[in-house]
Design an enzyme around this catalytic site. Structure first.
Site, PDB file in Angstrom:
ATOM      1  CG  HIS A 213      89.659  -2.776 -70.556  1.00 19.67           C
ATOM      2  ND1 HIS A 213      90.007  -2.236 -69.338  1.00 19.67           N
ATOM      3  CD2 HIS A 213      89.726  -4.117 -70.382  1.00 19.67           C
ATOM      4  CE1 HIS A 213      90.285  -3.202 -68.488  1.00 19.67           C
ATOM      5  NE2 HIS A 213      90.129  -4.361 -69.098  1.00 19.67           N
ATOM      6  CB  SER A 217      83.048  -8.263 -69.530  1.00 21.01           C
ATOM      7  OG  SER A 217      84.398  -8.248 -69.166  1.00 21.01           O
ATOM      8  CE  LYS A 241      82.341 -14.678 -59.712  1.00 13.39           C
ATOM      9  NZ  LYS A 241      81.108 -14.261 -60.369  1.00 13.39           N
ATOM     10  CG  ASP A 242      89.307 -12.435 -61.915  1.00 14.61           C
ATOM     11  OD1 ASP A 242      88.336 -13.167 -62.186  1.00 14.61           O
ATOM     12  OD2 ASP A 242      89.655 -11.471 -62.621  1.00 14.61           O
ATOM     13  CD  GLU A 285     101.800 -33.740 -74.604  1.00 16.78           C
ATOM     14  OE1 GLU A 285     101.965 -33.183 -73.523  1.00 16.78           O
ATOM     15  OE2 GLU A 285     101.871 -34.987 -74.724  1.00 16.78           O
TER      16      GLU A 285
END
Lengths: 423, 250, 186
Positions: A213, A217, A241-242, A285
């Site tokens: 922040h 971004s 959107k998220d 894994e």
């Protein structure tokens, strides 16, 4: 959008003393975000949600689990059989590990492609690498807890890595085990740390967000925001959107949890750990396979024996990520304006896939050569190609601003679909 | 970045068959519990339980199962009580500090054939029969493997040297298995009159063992259907909301 | 993290009609909220008693070795159950009590199936301590039953509360005599 939240009297009273509402308004609501983020930017918030899902299911599983070598395996099966919704919690947690890594790996490669690690986001990136390291440690120790065959032998093999350290190696390994082999003390401390580390991750995630922040971004164009015309408030644009992205993600996740919960696991882990018998093949894994391949591929290097060299390269493979901001000498961030790097990026993706493929197979025949070459390329990519391409490459002209780039496209939907392959 | 998605998919494909071994391929059977809506065939599972009780349980334990669990394959409470009561369970210590035998109760775990692995090895030429509670999940191929193994006994190919007390089995890793052929057909008399051929017995016992490996499978699939329907609707509505909100930006 | 909990009506420049927009956004928010709420249930339910715990809820007791005047403690659902082979005097004392004087009025006959066998859960109804009185050397309080050392509650020979802070009589568990000398609790 920037309506003051302090309309309610109580809210105002609290906010005057503890500005939590102002903070949320500022950082979640009106937080200015580039208007052109693509769906690849969803994976950051998805990672956060996966972390929450893992912690919540994990806390409830821990209420039923018994960290004792004689009872751990049976207590997990009791969760699967007798505890109400225990099967759901367990499968969510077990598959959640895989999906957490998928999401984080995509998030990481997105950062690599768009140069999100470059100035002024170096610390943001490095904190992300710290999170990845912590996740790996957490996942590794969590996999030991069900005390199946693969749990036990995975723990044994990976802790034995430290015996490669000259002089003190054996002492360190015995200290890690708390005994002469992976046994009850090992299981107990792994449980303790497996419970602790996720909260350490939460702490680092907070720092990661603070750093994010600070400058906001990055975006697919990799250019800075020049003014209000380049950004939109986080809410409702990116919240919705998220949320939509989360819905799509949950559908895939649920499909695995409910219809193929064991597809990503190893049948050997449904056999209780037997310290007297190694399974025919020990495979980690899937999310560790590329690193496992690096570990196994490295031969003797000069005076360094293969065992130590493999361990060094394994840690180096992640360690090198810390130095990316300075290894990358390019003047522009986004690969969209880097005609050479944009292709070289895909070589890395293929390379990691090949490493993963080698990690899943016994190092015989072609796999030895393929493993060595792909390990070599991995380091060449970051240590040599990164700086050299930055020097030699002539970047394409950058758009003057985000808004300008958007209008030039004739008002095409922002951030919809993937804009990259158009170039 | 569509290519990345493709790369991820290819990568996943490459990794999945990693555990597969170079053995005779297992014949793929059709099972009642296959697919997203598959359930356990109760009658087959009960027949399989009978095979387990009358044949397998002489050597193989099923430590994770309790008699009460049999409700899951359709036995009534009274039937379960009778099945449990037919077994002698070691309990104790009593007031004298000694262990004693009593008839089983539904809450008891399946009584194991041997007190400990050492006793099993001593009685069985040094071989240790694996616990069958999770055998389906613990073997590549699952029910197909168990079904195939039970019918996979053959004469060893010419020239193959067999170790002492070993049997040739087509589907066993290394082909040498210590377990003598457990089923030959007509090993049990099914209560429901089904003819007990070898194929039938193998299929039924594999069904029973699959249920035993995961008694909560039906609940899982049923819950999954509801969750997926909900998520599809929610995601659809979210997509609509997203398009609407973003329409303002253009 | 996306924040679906607060629907925020969009401002200005949208071409859609208001109702359709509101509907979609409210529906999306409510669905996400409902989904999150439902997802909490498995977590809560996982803390309820599991199947194995519920299955173990009966205990069989052999009464043959318990002499008249002796008291036996058995474990049922993780708590002690008091089995008291009462003497004729104790039964008489329990019967003689005036119901009006009791805090939790119950006749002795309501609390036993066979008068010589009193079976109660040995957990004080005040705050869950185990009252004394099972061993011959224990204090039994002024009423010959049980005495809770935590806060001084006193129970009589029928396990009824007579003095002290406890509000209720010692609970009688469900039980049945399977033979003359064995009882199944639970």
């Amino acid at each position: 959008m920037a309506a003051a939240p302090q309309q309610n009297k109580i809210v105002r009273w609290i906010d005057h003393r503890l500005p939590i509402f102002t903070f949320m308004q500022h950082e979640l609501n009106e937080y200015p975000t580039p208007r052109n983020l693509s769906y690849w930017w969803n994976f950051g918030s998805l990672s956060g949600i996966m972390l929450v899902i893992m912690i919540v299911t994990g806390v409830f599983l821990a209420m039923q689990y018994t960290p004792n070598v004689n009872m751990a395996f049976d207590s997990v099966e009791r969760i699967m059989r007798d505890v109400n919704f225990g099967w759901l919690l367990r499968y969510l947690h077990m598959n959640g590990a895989s999906f957490f890594f998928i999401v984080v790996y995509v998030h990481l490669f997105r950062g690599l492609y768009y140069g999100s690690y470059k100035e002024p986001r170096e610390l943001l990136w490095m904190l992300g690498v710290v999170i990845l390291l912590l996740m790996m440690a957490t996942a590794f120790m969590g996999y030991v807890l069900p005390w199946g065959q693969m749990s036990f032998w995975g723990a044994k093999v990976i802790t034995s890595l430290f015996s490669a350290i000259p002089v003190v190696g054996d002492s360190i390994v015995r200290w890690l085990w708390g005994g002469f082999s992976v046994d009850n003390p090992t299981l107990n401390r792994f449980f303790s740390l497996h419970y602790l580390l996720p909260f350490v991750i939460v702490g680092v995630v907070v720092l990661h967000l603070v750093a994010l922040h600070q400058h906001g971004s990055n975006n697919p164009l990799g250019i800075d925001r020049k003014g209000p015309q380049d950004s939109i408030p986080f809410h409702p644009y990116y919240t919705v959107k998220d949320m939509f992205g989360l819905g799509v993600f949950l559908i895939i996740y649920a499909a695995f949890v409910f219809y193929m919960p064991n597809a990503l696991g190893d049948p050997q882990n449904y056999v209780q750990a037997n310290p007297m018998q190694t399974p025919l093949e020990i495979v980690p894994e899937w999310y560790f396979l590329p690193f496992y391949a690096i570990l196994r591929s490295v031969p003797d290097i000069l005076f360094i024996p293969a065992k130590l060299a493999g361990v060094l390269c394994l840690f180096g493979a992640i360690g090198v990520l810390f130095f990316l901001p300075w290894l990358d000498t390019s003047r522009v961030r986004s690969a969209r304006f880097r005609p050479v790097y944009k292709w070289v990026f895909w070589l890395l993706v293929i390379d990691v896939a090949v490493l993963g493929y080698c990690g899943a197979h016994r190092p015989e025949g072609w796999f030895i050569l393929a493993g060595r070459l792909s390990t070599l390329y991995y380091f060449v990519h970051f240590i040599i190609l990164f700086p050299v391409i930055g020097w030699l490459e002539r970047p394409l002209p950058l758009p003057t601003s985000i808004a300008a780039a958007v209008t030039r496209k004739g008002g095409a939907p922002l951030g919809a679909a993937s804009p990259m392959e158009k170039h | 970045m569509r290519a990345l998605a493709l790369a991820v998919a290819l990568f996943a494909l490459a990794v999945v068959p990693a555990g597969a071994q170079e053995e005779t391929p297992l014949p793929k059977q059709s099972w009642s519990f296959d697919g997203p809506f598959g359930t356990y065939d109760r009658a087959a599972a009960q027949r399989g339980f009978q095979v387990y009780e009358e044949v397998c349980s002489h050597c193989h334990s099923m430590n994770l199962l309790h008699y009460r669990d049999l409700e899951g394959i359709g036995y009534s409470e009274d039937e379960i009580k009778a099945i449990a009561a037919a077994q002698q369970v070691t309990d104790g210590p009593n007031d004298q500090g000694e262990m004693y035998q009593r008839p089983g109760r539904p809450s008891d775990a399946f009584v194991p054939p041997f007190a400990n692995p050492e006793a099993a090895r001593a009685a069985l030429n040094g071989a240790l029969p694996p616990d069958l509670s999770l055998i389906i999940k613990a073997r590549e191929g699952g029910p197909d493997y168990v079904d195939g193994l039970l019918q996979g006994y053959k004469n060893p190919p010419a020239g193959m040297k067999m170790a002492d007390n070993m049997q040739y089995n087509e589907y066993f890793t290394g082909h040498q298995i210590a377990m003598p052929p457990p089923l030959a057909g007509d090993d049990v008399k099914f209560a429901d009159g089904t003819k007990a051929t070898l194929t039938q017995e193998a299929h039924d016992v594999a069904t029973f063992l699959t249920w035993a490996s995961e008694p909560t499978m039906e609940e899982r699939k049923f819950t999954g259907a509801k969750v997926l329907i909900f998520l599809l609707v929610m995601t659809g509505v979210l997509y609509g909301a997203k398009r609407q909100i973003w329409a303002a930006v253009h | 993290m996306a924040d679906a909990a607060q629907p925020k009506p969009m401002d200005a420049h949208t071409h859609d009609s208001g109702t359709r927009r509101d509907f979609l956004q409210i529906a999306a928010t409510s669905l996400a909220g409902i989904g999150a709420a439902i997802a909490v249930w498995p977590l809560i339910d996982s803390m309820n008693a599991a199947k194995d715990t519920l299955a173990l809820s009966t205990t069989e007791v052999d009464l043959a070795p318990v002499q008249m005047g002796q008291r036996l403690t058995v474990k049922w659902r993780g708590s002690p159950v008091f089995v008291d082979h009462r003497t004729a005097d104790e039964i008489k004392a329990a019967d003689a009590v005036d119901l009006g004087s009791l805090r939790d009025p119950q006749t002795d006959a309501q609390r036993v199936q066979k008068p010589e066998w009193l079976i109660v859960v040995g957990v004080c109804t005040h705050l869950g301590c185990v009252p004394l009185g099972q061993k011959p050397t224990d204090p039994r309080g002024a009423y010959g039953g049980w005495f809770c050392p935590c806060h001084g509650s006193q129970y009589d020979t029928s396990g009824r509360i007579r003095q002290g802070p406890a509000p209720l009589n010692l609970a009688v568990p469900p039980y049945q005599f399977t033979t003359a000398t064995t009882v199944k609790i639970g």
